[in-house]
Design a protein around this motif. Structure first.
Motif, PDB file in Angstrom:
ATOM      1  N   TRP A  73      32.546 -27.736 -32.632  1.00 61.39           N
ATOM      2  CA  TRP A  73      32.390 -27.541 -31.187  1.00 61.39           C
ATOM      3  C   TRP A  73      33.738 -27.380 -30.485  1.00 61.39           C
ATOM      4  CZ3 TRP A  73      29.901 -25.557 -27.568  1.00 61.39           C
ATOM      5  CH2 TRP A  73      30.236 -25.821 -26.231  1.00 61.39           C
ATOM      6  N   TRP A  77      34.690 -24.394 -28.077  1.00 61.30           N
ATOM      7  CA  TRP A  77      35.132 -24.694 -26.716  1.00 61.30           C
ATOM      8  C   TRP A  77      36.470 -24.031 -26.405  1.00 61.30           C
ATOM      9  CZ3 TRP A  77      39.183 -28.384 -25.415  1.00 61.30           C
ATOM     10  CH2 TRP A  77      39.278 -28.645 -24.051  1.00 61.30           C
ATOM     11  N   ILE A  81      35.324 -20.906 -24.140  1.00 62.66           N
ATOM     12  CA  ILE A  81      35.278 -21.453 -22.784  1.00 62.66           C
ATOM     13  C   ILE A  81      36.662 -21.579 -22.160  1.00 62.66           C
ATOM     14  CG2 ILE A  81      34.574 -23.456 -21.402  1.00 62.66           C
ATOM     15  CD1 ILE A  81      32.375 -23.953 -23.480  1.00 62.66           C
ATOM     16  N   ALA A 146      35.679 -31.276 -23.071  1.00 65.07           N
ATOM     17  CA  ALA A 146      35.003 -30.515 -24.127  1.00 65.07           C
ATOM     18  C   ALA A 146      33.581 -31.031 -24.338  1.00 65.07           C
ATOM     19  CB  ALA A 146      35.802 -30.605 -25.432  1.00 65.07           C
ATOM     20  N   ALA A 149      31.323 -29.785 -21.610  1.00 62.38           N
ATOM     21  CA  ALA A 149      30.923 -28.405 -21.880  1.00 62.38           C
ATOM     22  C   ALA A 149      29.823 -28.361 -22.939  1.00 62.38           C
ATOM     23  CB  ALA A 149      32.129 -27.588 -22.336  1.00 62.38           C
ATOM     24  N   ALA A 150      29.884 -29.296 -23.908  1.00 62.76           N
ATOM     25  CA  ALA A 150      28.835 -29.367 -24.936  1.00 62.76           C
ATOM     26  C   ALA A 150      27.502 -29.781 -24.314  1.00 62.76           C
ATOM     27  CB  ALA A 150      29.244 -30.361 -26.022  1.00 62.76           C
TER      28      ALA A 150
END
Length: 375
Positions: A73, A77, A81, A146, A149-150
């Motif tokens: 992830w 990210w 992102i 992060a 965002a997950a």
């Protein structure tokens, strides 16, 4: 409708949804993981990464309990992102945090099982490396970003809280040269024969940052108005592709307030005219260059260190020149708003908080006035 074999669907809310097998549920049914994005290619890349992660697990049980590892992830990210939204130099900082701290400490953890203890463990590992408290907390805050965002991507149900209180930043008085120390430094500078010495003198009387100084081109010097236009900065950043570990980056500053005009003294204008005539500088050439190469920040940092030893001025850094410029301006009764614009600060409040100090000469002058009043 999904493209054959892709399991990617266009949703009514305008996003794409990707589905992939992550194992079996306790009732024997197939368990699926989901990813979302505004673009088909974005969802496809996420699926490829997560499928690769799931297939590398040694057991199906490990695969279906979550949406992949923290490491997977973090890399998504970073690339999907963070990178599209920030400068390359800032991306290098973020990636350094991920590669050097987050992944080694908690990269193998299962994303859906991350909690406050995970962040606490990351913080303790960072601190064990003798990294200061503020930096360690900053890395943990980025890790939590992060995780947020997950959660937004439906990989995580809750975002754990930070296990510590925010460190309050204290603004210490900046280090600046006294008038006598500045005179001593200027006497040591050979501004006509050493371009590095001239860069020091230039910064003393413009207050520019070291990267801004290195990035000045002849087109930024407006002789007709006796003004310097700051539009870019030059810095050496970490690279993560190719054979070179670092590269020089000429880019716009982070904030719009850093783009500014600075009036030049008559002495600076005359020296600049002499240098331009001697090197026949063109508009796109850097003012501070040697042997056809631009003088970069680390070269000036090394030079100012040698000057510090030669002049006997302790703790002399390039940023000391900037602080000294601001102090001389205040000593000459410049108003704070004007100084904020010259320094490239976003607000006058920051300028006042940072430079609202009195020099020892000013304090003595004020006390002498009091003595005359009581005499």
């Amino acid at each position: 409708m999904a493209k054959r074999g892709e399991n990617i669907y266009f949703r009514k809310d305008g996003r794409y949804e990707g589905r992939y097998v992550i194992g079996k549920k306790s009732n024997g049914r197939t368990a699926f993981g989901y990813v979302y994005g505004r673009r088909y290619t974005e969802v496809k890349r996420k699926l490829e990464l997560l499928k690769a992660e799931a297939s590398s697990k040694h057991s199906m049980e490990t695969a279906w309990i979550g949406d992949g590892s923290v490491e997977v992830w973090l890399r998504i990210w970073l690339e999907e992102i963070v990178k599209p939204e920030i400068k390359e130099s800032s991306y290098a900082v973020y990636r350094g945090m991920v590669e050097n701290h987050m992944i080694p400490a908690v990269g193998k953890a299962t994303l859906c099982k991350v909690n406050t203890d995970t962040i606490k463990y990351l913080y303790e590992i960072i601190r064990s490396k003798k990294i200061c408290q503020g930096t360690a907390q900053n890395i943990c805050k980025r890790f939590r970003a992060a995780l947020a965002a997950a959660q937004e991507a439906h990989f995580l149900t809750d975002v754990p809280k930070l296990p510590f209180k925010k460190v309050k930043k204290t603004l210490n008085s900046p280090e600046f040269l006294s008038i006598s120390a500045q005179e001593k430094l200027e006497e040591h500078l050979d501004t006509r024969n050493s371009i590095k010495d001239f860069a020091v003198f230039f910064s003393l009387y413009t207050g520019v940052r070291i990267g801004e100084c290195c990035a000045v081109k002849w087109k930024n010097i407006h002789f007709e108005d006796s003004e310097l236009l700051i539009t870019h900065t030059l810095q050496r950043i970490r690279t993560y592709s190719g054979s070179s570990k670092t590269c020089l980056q000429y880019s716009e500053p982070k904030s719009q307030s850093a783009v500014r005009r600075i009036p030049l003294t008559g002495t600076l204008v005359e020296l600049l005219k002499e240098i331009k005539q001697s090197v026949r500088g063109t508009a796109e050439e850097f003012v501070f260059h040697s042997h056809s190469h631009v003088i970069e920040p680390r070269t000036l940092q090394h030079h100012i260190k040698k000057l510090s030893q030669a002049c006997g001025i302790a703790n002399l850094h390039f940023h000391t020149l900037r602080h000294s410029f601001a102090t001389r301006c205040l000593e000459n009764h410049i108003d704070v708003k004007t100084l904020a614009e010259l320094m490239g600060h976003s607000t006058a409040k920051f300028t006042l908080d940072w430079y609202g100090h009195s020099t020892s000469q000013q304090k003595r002058k004020y006390i002498d006035r009091l003595e005359r009043l009581t005499a």
